[in-house]
Design an enzyme around this catalytic site. Structure first.
Site, mmCIF file in Angstrom:
data_model
loop_
_atom_site.group_PDB
_atom_site.id
_atom_site.type_symbol
_atom_site.label_atom_id
_atom_site.label_comp_id
_atom_site.label_asym_id
_atom_site.label_seq_id
_atom_site.Cartn_x
_atom_site.Cartn_y
_atom_site.Cartn_z
ATOM 1 N N ARG A 83 15.872 48.117 55.142
ATOM 2 C CA ARG A 83 15.679 47.579 53.776
ATOM 3 C C ARG A 83 15.871 46.091 53.470
ATOM 4 O O ARG A 83 15.020 45.531 52.952
ATOM 5 C CB ARG A 83 16.839 48.258 52.835
ATOM 6 C CG ARG A 83 16.644 49.748 52.430
ATOM 7 C CD ARG A 83 15.401 50.212 51.981
ATOM 8 N NE ARG A 83 15.153 49.739 50.479
ATOM 9 C CZ ARG A 83 15.957 50.086 49.647
ATOM 10 N NH1 ARG A 83 16.788 51.303 49.599
ATOM 11 N NH2 ARG A 83 15.607 49.702 48.373
ATOM 12 N N ARG A 91 15.507 48.194 39.187
ATOM 13 C CA ARG A 91 16.026 49.696 39.023
ATOM 14 C C ARG A 91 15.937 50.438 37.729
ATOM 15 O O ARG A 91 16.991 49.977 37.151
ATOM 16 C CB ARG A 91 16.756 49.862 40.078
ATOM 17 C CG ARG A 91 17.488 51.357 40.077
ATOM 18 C CD ARG A 91 18.565 51.602 41.271
ATOM 19 N NE ARG A 91 17.590 51.544 42.343
ATOM 20 C CZ ARG A 91 18.246 52.309 43.539
ATOM 21 N NH1 ARG A 91 19.390 52.730 43.493
ATOM 22 N NH2 ARG A 91 17.576 52.221 44.805
ATOM 23 N N HIS A 122 9.563 54.870 44.792
ATOM 24 C CA HIS A 122 10.613 54.259 45.644
ATOM 25 C C HIS A 122 9.986 53.249 46.712
ATOM 26 O O HIS A 122 10.057 53.771 47.805
ATOM 27 C CB HIS A 122 11.843 55.008 45.959
ATOM 28 C CG HIS A 122 12.948 54.359 46.317
ATOM 29 N ND1 HIS A 122 13.180 52.930 46.241
ATOM 30 C CD2 HIS A 122 14.409 54.784 46.761
ATOM 31 C CE1 HIS A 122 14.493 52.732 46.404
ATOM 32 N NE2 HIS A 122 14.960 53.662 47.037
ATOM 33 N N CYS A 163 16.866 58.534 52.905
ATOM 34 C CA CYS A 163 17.378 57.221 52.077
ATOM 35 C C CYS A 163 18.622 56.846 51.923
ATOM 36 O O CYS A 163 19.119 55.483 51.687
ATOM 37 C CB CYS A 163 16.321 57.082 51.064
ATOM 38 S SG CYS A 163 16.772 58.238 49.739
ATOM 39 N N ASP A 187 15.809 64.396 51.014
ATOM 40 C CA ASP A 187 16.479 63.394 50.183
ATOM 41 C C ASP A 187 17.307 64.549 49.233
ATOM 42 O O ASP A 187 17.281 65.620 49.334
ATOM 43 C CB ASP A 187 15.501 62.669 49.204
ATOM 44 C CG ASP A 187 16.146 61.726 48.124
ATOM 45 O OD1 ASP A 187 17.290 61.284 48.445
ATOM 46 O OD2 ASP A 187 15.417 61.253 47.270
ATOM 47 N N GLN A 216 11.898 51.746 49.610
ATOM 48 C CA GLN A 216 12.314 52.384 50.850
ATOM 49 C C GLN A 216 11.470 52.993 51.487
ATOM 50 O O GLN A 216 11.630 52.953 52.780
ATOM 51 C CB GLN A 216 13.154 53.704 49.990
ATOM 52 C CG GLN A 216 13.908 54.702 50.891
ATOM 53 C CD GLN A 216 14.972 54.261 51.458
ATOM 54 O OE1 GLN A 216 15.869 53.725 50.963
ATOM 55 N NE2 GLN A 216 15.031 53.932 52.958
HETATM 56 N N1 CP Z 1 18.419 54.335 49.291
HETATM 57 C C1 CP Z 1 18.699 53.558 48.363
HETATM 58 O O1 CP Z 1 17.851 53.093 47.579
HETATM 59 O O2 CP Z 1 20.129 53.477 48.232
HETATM 60 P P1 CP Z 1 20.894 52.896 46.881
HETATM 61 O O3 CP Z 1 20.875 53.898 45.627
HETATM 62 O O4 CP Z 1 22.201 52.768 47.370
HETATM 63 O O5 CP Z 1 20.210 51.619 46.515
HETATM 64 N N1 NVA Z 2 15.596 60.223 44.801
HETATM 65 C C1 NVA Z 2 16.946 59.555 44.838
HETATM 66 C C2 NVA Z 2 16.697 58.330 45.685
HETATM 67 C C3 NVA Z 2 18.064 57.540 45.559
HETATM 68 C C4 NVA Z 2 17.993 56.327 46.741
HETATM 69 C C5 NVA Z 2 17.180 59.148 43.357
HETATM 70 O O1 NVA Z 2 16.224 58.758 42.596
HETATM 71 O O2 NVA Z 2 18.415 59.328 42.888
#
Ligand code: CP
Ligand code: NVA
Length: 305
Positions: free
Chosen positions: A287, A102, A129, A259, A219, A132
């Site tokens: 997930r 990530r 993502h 998400c 989101d 997700q």
């Molecule tokens: N939805 C998601 O990816 O959550 P986190 O940021 O908690 O991993």
């Molecule tokens: N769009 C959000 C998703 C978090 C799971 C981010 O990138 O912060």
């Protein structure tokens, strides 16, 4: 380099492979899969941004499949002190059997995948993502009986989630209506590729996007790394909250997805997030199941199809 497979974005799997992947994930969700194809293996999990769901689902999922997961953050690894991405990739490659990352720049995940022979899995970048969205489509299976012929309404920012929804609509063939304020559109090339299918449209009006939809989803207004834009974004997105009135535009049996983490009173009202149409807790649980399916296939030799 190498014949391994990575999962950096939804189109890395064909439509047929995605169908088999969902079937495998569904078996896992129902408790019908007991194999441990990752026995004796290790998964490196590199987190350059915060996480609750991604971290826990990958860590528990890897353990359930027999692997040892390593949770690595910039405080622990030399990447945080400037060691090159490709050097880190080549070193981890010698010691582990899969890498989940990530981070911010999508190019960093692509560079990792170029330099590591072991499978690399995208756990979120600024651009995508995909894990997700796999979980979200699995939730459509669970609650709507599938995705064929369904309509998804995306309300809000044209962010990493919106981009991965575009890829999923392109690959799987459902209808996607995005309602984004001007200046906050999805990535132009991802959007154009999806729009070429004729089933993906970009609108400015949330009501129009939600009309008759089977899924309404949104989101946060400011993603990780955009915290200083929060005030400007709150102004731009003021008309883009999913509330009870917007849900009434959708099908009576429509579900709400997010998400998470969510901000009640911003992109979604508390009545919707905590209401009867919300499936966000199943979505979060999915997930675990869908990422186990991805790891079993990429790292454990589980056949697709
Ligand atoms: N939805 C998601 O990816 O959550 P986190 O940021 O908690 O991993
Ligand atoms: N769009 C959000 C998703 C978090 C799971 C981010 O990138 O912060």
């Amino acid at each position: 380099m190498g014949a391994h497979r990575d999962f950096l974005a939804i189109p890395d799997f064909s439509a047929a492979e995605l169908r088999s992947l969902f079937a495998l994930a569904d078996r896992m969700r129902r408790g019908e899969y007991h194999a441990r194809p990752l026995q004796g293996k290790a998964l490196a999990m590199l987190f350059m941004k915060s996480s609750t769901r991604t971290r826990v689902s990958f860590e528990v999922g890897a353990w359930q499949l027999g692997a040892h997961p390593l949770f690595l953050t910039p405080r622990d690894v030399q990447l945080g002190r400037g060691e090159a991405v490709n050097d880190t990739a080549r070193v981890l490659d010698r010691m582990v059997d899969g890498i989940m990352i990530r981070t911010f720049a999508h190019a960093d995940v692509e560079e990792f995948a170029r330099y590591a022979q072991v499978p690399v899995i995208n756990g979120l970048t600024d651009l995508q993502h995909p894990c997700q969205i796999l979980a979200d489509v699995l939730t459509m299976h669970q609650h709507l009986g599938g995705y064929e012929g369904k309509t998804v309404a995306w309300i809000g920012d044209g962010n990493n989630m919106a981009n991965s929804w575009c890829d999923a609509a392109m690959q799987l063939g459902f209808t996607l209506r995005l309602a984004c304020p001007e200046g906050y559109d999805p990535d132009p090339s991802i959007l154009a590729r999806a729009q070429a299918t004729g089933r993906v449209s970009l609108l400015r009006d949330p009501q129009e996007a939600a009309q008759g939809a089977d899924v309404v989803t949104t989101d946060v207004w400011a993603s990780m790394g955009q915290e200083e834009e929060q005030a400007a974004r709150a102004r731009a997105f003021a008309r883009f909250q999913v509330d009870g009135a917007l849900m009434k535009r959708a099908n009576r049996a429509a579900i709400f997805l997010h998400c998470l983490p969510a901000h009640r009173g911003e992109e979604v009202s508390a009545e919707v997030l905590d209401g009867p149409q919300s499936r966000v807790w199943d979505e979060a649980e999915n997930r675990l199941h869908v990422q186990k399916a991805v790891m079993a296939v990429l790292m454990g030799g589980e056949p697709l199809g």
